[in-house]
Design a protein around this motif. Sequence first.
Motif, PDB file in Angstrom:
ATOM      1  N   ALA A 236       0.830  -1.211   0.000  1.00  0.00           N
ATOM      2  CA  ALA A 236       0.000   0.000   0.000  1.00  0.00           C
ATOM      3  C   ALA A 236       0.859   1.254   0.000  1.00  0.00           C
ATOM      4  O   ALA A 236       0.567   2.223  -0.725  1.00  0.00           O
ATOM      5  CB  ALA A 236      -0.931  -0.010   1.206  1.00  0.00           C
ATOM      6  N   ALA A 237       1.933   1.253   0.787  1.00  0.00           N
ATOM      7  CA  ALA A 237       2.789   2.443   0.881  1.00  0.00           C
ATOM      8  C   ALA A 237       3.489   2.725  -0.440  1.00  0.00           C
ATOM      9  O   ALA A 237       3.521   3.878  -0.890  1.00  0.00           O
ATOM     10  CB  ALA A 237       3.815   2.269   1.998  1.00  0.00           C
ATOM     11  N   THR A 238       4.052   1.695  -1.071  1.00  0.00           N
ATOM     12  CA  THR A 238       4.774   1.945  -2.323  1.00  0.00           C
ATOM     13  C   THR A 238       3.828   2.406  -3.425  1.00  0.00           C
ATOM     14  O   THR A 238       4.159   3.327  -4.168  1.00  0.00           O
ATOM     15  CB  THR A 238       5.552   0.701  -2.782  1.00  0.00           C
ATOM     16  OG1 THR A 238       4.662  -0.416  -2.849  1.00  0.00           O
ATOM     17  CG2 THR A 238       6.699   0.403  -1.850  1.00  0.00           C
ATOM     18  N   TYR A 239       2.648   1.779  -3.522  1.00  0.00           N
ATOM     19  CA  TYR A 239       1.714   2.218  -4.554  1.00  0.00           C
ATOM     20  C   TYR A 239       1.221   3.635  -4.264  1.00  0.00           C
ATOM     21  O   TYR A 239       1.090   4.460  -5.176  1.00  0.00           O
ATOM     22  CB  TYR A 239       0.526   1.258  -4.683  1.00  0.00           C
ATOM     23  CG  TYR A 239      -0.256   1.506  -5.941  1.00  0.00           C
ATOM     24  CD1 TYR A 239       0.138   0.936  -7.139  1.00  0.00           C
ATOM     25  CD2 TYR A 239      -1.349   2.355  -5.952  1.00  0.00           C
ATOM     26  CE1 TYR A 239      -0.541   1.190  -8.320  1.00  0.00           C
ATOM     27  CE2 TYR A 239      -2.035   2.613  -7.115  1.00  0.00           C
ATOM     28  CZ  TYR A 239      -1.630   2.026  -8.296  1.00  0.00           C
ATOM     29  OH  TYR A 239      -2.316   2.301  -9.452  1.00  0.00           O
TER      30      TYR A 239
ATOM     31  N   VAL B  47      10.399   7.132 -11.594  1.00  0.00           N
ATOM     32  CA  VAL B  47      10.359   6.817 -10.158  1.00  0.00           C
ATOM     33  C   VAL B  47       8.953   6.358  -9.776  1.00  0.00           C
ATOM     34  O   VAL B  47       8.778   5.384  -9.024  1.00  0.00           O
ATOM     35  CB  VAL B  47      10.798   8.040  -9.330  1.00  0.00           C
ATOM     36  CG1 VAL B  47      10.586   7.811  -7.845  1.00  0.00           C
ATOM     37  CG2 VAL B  47      12.248   8.384  -9.616  1.00  0.00           C
ATOM     38  N   VAL B  48       7.927   7.049 -10.296  1.00  0.00           N
ATOM     39  CA  VAL B  48       6.538   6.655 -10.052  1.00  0.00           C
ATOM     40  C   VAL B  48       6.311   5.215 -10.506  1.00  0.00           C
ATOM     41  O   VAL B  48       5.738   4.395  -9.779  1.00  0.00           O
ATOM     42  CB  VAL B  48       5.558   7.606 -10.790  1.00  0.00           C
ATOM     43  CG1 VAL B  48       4.142   7.055 -10.771  1.00  0.00           C
ATOM     44  CG2 VAL B  48       5.595   8.988 -10.179  1.00  0.00           C
ATOM     45  N   ALA B  49       6.752   4.910 -11.720  1.00  0.00           N
ATOM     46  CA  ALA B  49       6.564   3.559 -12.264  1.00  0.00           C
ATOM     47  C   ALA B  49       7.266   2.522 -11.395  1.00  0.00           C
ATOM     48  O   ALA B  49       6.715   1.442 -11.137  1.00  0.00           O
ATOM     49  CB  ALA B  49       7.076   3.499 -13.700  1.00  0.00           C
ATOM     50  N   ALA B  50       8.463   2.839 -10.912  1.00  0.00           N
ATOM     51  CA  ALA B  50       9.192   1.888 -10.061  1.00  0.00           C
ATOM     52  C   ALA B  50       8.419   1.615  -8.771  1.00  0.00           C
ATOM     53  O   ALA B  50       8.259   0.453  -8.371  1.00  0.00           O
ATOM     54  CB  ALA B  50      10.579   2.435  -9.747  1.00  0.00           C
ATOM     55  N   PHE B  51       7.922   2.670  -8.123  1.00  0.00           N
ATOM     56  CA  PHE B  51       7.149   2.487  -6.890  1.00  0.00           C
ATOM     57  C   PHE B  51       5.887   1.670  -7.147  1.00  0.00           C
ATOM     58  O   PHE B  51       5.546   0.764  -6.380  1.00  0.00           O
ATOM     59  CB  PHE B  51       6.787   3.838  -6.271  1.00  0.00           C
ATOM     60  CG  PHE B  51       7.828   4.393  -5.354  1.00  0.00           C
ATOM     61  CD1 PHE B  51       8.087   3.803  -4.137  1.00  0.00           C
ATOM     62  CD2 PHE B  51       8.556   5.516  -5.707  1.00  0.00           C
ATOM     63  CE1 PHE B  51       9.048   4.310  -3.273  1.00  0.00           C
ATOM     64  CE2 PHE B  51       9.522   6.038  -4.863  1.00  0.00           C
ATOM     65  CZ  PHE B  51       9.770   5.433  -3.645  1.00  0.00           C
ATOM     66  N   GLN B  52       5.173   1.995  -8.217  1.00  0.00           N
ATOM     67  CA  GLN B  52       3.930   1.285  -8.491  1.00  0.00           C
ATOM     68  C   GLN B  52       4.187  -0.180  -8.835  1.00  0.00           C
ATOM     69  O   GLN B  52       3.448  -1.059  -8.393  1.00  0.00           O
ATOM     70  CB  GLN B  52       3.155   1.983  -9.613  1.00  0.00           C
ATOM     71  CG  GLN B  52       2.549   3.293  -9.170  1.00  0.00           C
ATOM     72  CD  GLN B  52       1.681   3.938 -10.241  1.00  0.00           C
ATOM     73  OE1 GLN B  52       1.762   3.617 -11.414  1.00  0.00           O
ATOM     74  NE2 GLN B  52       0.836   4.858  -9.819  1.00  0.00           N
ATOM     75  N   ILE B  53       5.221  -0.451  -9.599  1.00  0.00           N
ATOM     76  CA  ILE B  53       5.530  -1.837  -9.946  1.00  0.00           C
ATOM     77  C   ILE B  53       5.895  -2.637  -8.696  1.00  0.00           C
ATOM     78  O   ILE B  53       5.464  -3.788  -8.539  1.00  0.00           O
ATOM     79  CB  ILE B  53       6.652  -1.895 -11.009  1.00  0.00           C
ATOM     80  CG1 ILE B  53       6.113  -1.436 -12.356  1.00  0.00           C
ATOM     81  CG2 ILE B  53       7.232  -3.301 -11.119  1.00  0.00           C
ATOM     82  CD1 ILE B  53       7.173  -1.250 -13.427  1.00  0.00           C
ATOM     83  N   ILE B  54       6.659  -2.037  -7.792  1.00  0.00           N
ATOM     84  CA  ILE B  54       7.007  -2.728  -6.547  1.00  0.00           C
ATOM     85  C   ILE B  54       5.740  -3.106  -5.781  1.00  0.00           C
ATOM     86  O   ILE B  54       5.575  -4.243  -5.331  1.00  0.00           O
ATOM     87  CB  ILE B  54       7.954  -1.867  -5.684  1.00  0.00           C
ATOM     88  CG1 ILE B  54       9.332  -1.777  -6.338  1.00  0.00           C
ATOM     89  CG2 ILE B  54       8.075  -2.430  -4.272  1.00  0.00           C
ATOM     90  CD1 ILE B  54      10.248  -0.749  -5.711  1.00  0.00           C
TER      91      ILE B  54
END
Length: 196
Positions: A77-80, A117-124
Amino acid sequence: MVVCGLACWRCRWLLPLLLGLAIIMGIIALAGRGWLESESEPYVQQASLWESCTRGDGDLNWSCESLMDYGWGRAAAATYLVGFVILVICFALAVIAFSIEILRFNFVRGIGGLLFVVAAFQIIGLVIYPVKFTEDIPLTGDNMFSWAYGFGWASTVVVIGCAFFFCCLPNWEDEVLGNIKPTYYYSSPERAPYLN
């Protein structure tokens, strides 16, 4: 002659519009209860990013448990959510960047970097959730990752595409600002028979 190409100044609002679409899909993913659902009747399992709900075959009421009790649930939840917040900031920066007459192309490239950076967080977040959910939560019946989870991936794919365009847009600076003279191709009348 093409009046409005891929990178023309009049079409500059396409990229912020796509970012707005990614934000809408991200809101649906964050609020949707369809991250995981039962594939067929009886519908006994349903989950969102925040909680997992089950019910018996004849029961009408859902029994829910929070996924925030698990470390992986908080991490997903936090990363997304962090990716989503940065996406909203990028949208605001893109609107500002494309609103001013003198477009700052280094500023635009910075927005592209933030979108990666957004894409990396959402993918994680989107990878942690299904892996750990299927390990730690007992599943009942046939289940599938459903529409809200799909909206999360769709938002991420749009963000990745926009990131590439924001990073590459400065390469077309002269075309975007209209600093290139148009090139006209024509043939003289005496050479016309040879062109057939």
